[in-house]
Motif scaffolding. Sequence first.
Motif, PDB file in Angstrom:
ATOM      1  N   VAL A 268       3.956  -3.898   2.562  1.00 11.20           N
ATOM      2  CA  VAL A 268       3.607  -2.841   3.515  1.00 11.20           C
ATOM      3  C   VAL A 268       2.406  -3.214   4.378  1.00 11.20           C
ATOM      4  O   VAL A 268       2.407  -2.988   5.593  1.00 11.20           O
ATOM      5  CB  VAL A 268       3.342  -1.518   2.767  1.00 11.20           C
ATOM      6  N   PHE A 269       1.386  -3.801   3.760  1.00 10.53           N
ATOM      7  CA  PHE A 269       0.136  -4.040   4.487  1.00 10.53           C
ATOM      8  C   PHE A 269      -0.135  -5.524   4.791  1.00 10.53           C
ATOM      9  O   PHE A 269      -1.128  -5.841   5.438  1.00 10.53           O
ATOM     10  CB  PHE A 269      -1.048  -3.486   3.683  1.00 10.53           C
ATOM     11  N   TRP A 293       7.501   1.901  11.534  1.00 10.74           N
ATOM     12  CA  TRP A 293       6.844   1.256  10.396  1.00 10.74           C
ATOM     13  C   TRP A 293       6.454   2.254   9.309  1.00 10.74           C
ATOM     14  O   TRP A 293       6.543   1.962   8.118  1.00 10.74           O
ATOM     15  CB  TRP A 293       5.613   0.500  10.884  1.00 10.74           C
ATOM     16  N   SER A 297       7.686   1.936   5.474  1.00  9.98           N
ATOM     17  CA  SER A 297       6.743   1.852   4.355  1.00  9.98           C
ATOM     18  C   SER A 297       7.087   2.872   3.281  1.00  9.98           C
ATOM     19  O   SER A 297       7.051   2.574   2.085  1.00  9.98           O
ATOM     20  CB  SER A 297       5.312   2.087   4.854  1.00  9.98           C
ATOM     21  N   GLN A 298       7.432   4.084   3.695  1.00 13.89           N
ATOM     22  CA  GLN A 298       7.781   5.130   2.736  1.00 13.89           C
ATOM     23  C   GLN A 298       9.025   4.757   1.935  1.00 13.89           C
ATOM     24  O   GLN A 298       9.097   4.989   0.731  1.00 13.89           O
ATOM     25  CB  GLN A 298       7.996   6.459   3.469  1.00 13.89           C
ATOM     26  N   VAL A 301       8.105   2.005  -0.628  1.00 13.66           N
ATOM     27  CA  VAL A 301       7.367   2.592  -1.751  1.00 13.66           C
ATOM     28  C   VAL A 301       8.315   3.366  -2.668  1.00 13.66           C
ATOM     29  O   VAL A 301       8.275   3.233  -3.895  1.00 13.66           O
ATOM     30  CB  VAL A 301       6.243   3.521  -1.244  1.00 13.66           C
TER      31      VAL A 301
END
Length: 326
Positions: A268-269, A293, A297-298, A301
Amino acid sequence: MQNKLIDKYVYNVIKRLPVKDRVEVEKELRANIEDMLCDDYSKENIEKVILELGDPRKLAVSYMPSRKPFIASEYLYDYLNVLKIVLMIVGIVVPIIAIMNNIFSMGEKDLLELYKATASDAVGSTVTSLYAAFTWVTLVFYFIGKVNKNEVFKLEQLTDVPAKKKGNRISIAETVVEMVFSLIFTTIIIVQPNILMFIRVSSDKISNVPLFIADNLVKFIPFIIALYLLELALSIVKLVVGRWTNIVAAINAFVKVISNATTVFILVFGNIFNPAIITSLEELIGRSIDIKWGQFSQVVVLIFVIITVVDVISAFAKANKRIIEE
């Protein structure tokens, strides 16, 4: 007669025999041990009797048909088990390495030419490596049989009787496969991340676009190595213990939470994905792709949270299956 030490000794004898002979030999061996013990026997009496009976490997040989194999009969069981594991690892790793090596060096090769070269290398390398592995394992156990011919048997050499219920046993094959693929993936990420790519076929030609930005990925290599070592330690624990217990499940939960949380952070990062992948996909499907994005990302996760929860619950369920059933 039931005693943990006797059970361990009997198990270490009969596990080396053909399945059809095990029940009869177990009855005979337990009867012999009982005859050798006095009425009011102690733990020391049992240890003395078992030491008199000697190495379970050699005792098992006495129940086998008379023969003179290349591998000493008392090590035949261990030889076959090790040989199966080694051949399985070689049979998985070698063709994968051969295929990856051809893909990585493909350039703009003709698709049919690449297929022929890859198949030829994979088959040739696998056959050669399997033969070499078989030869080395056989020679090692041949010399073990010669060197340890007069080895003194000790009670500490006895392995524990495995759990009777199959529900909480850990598959050796699955664990070994996990170790192999974990090693392969980690090696690729560290040494040749460009092997992980988007492959596009056009006009009988193939081209590739790397999935990751190598310069951004390299700063996470220490974390990737640490995660691999954690997974390796978990696999070793699983192989040594051989079955799911609450302690093994707890170790598994710790490793999975740390591993998956770190993976999510990197994905993600870390800014590791190559934007050219999106361009290639747009050219392939003929329209633009708008990826938000935040939503991506959600989703990442959520997927890893589900995977972690299922893995942890499954491990504890397996660990307690035998208790529930009993």
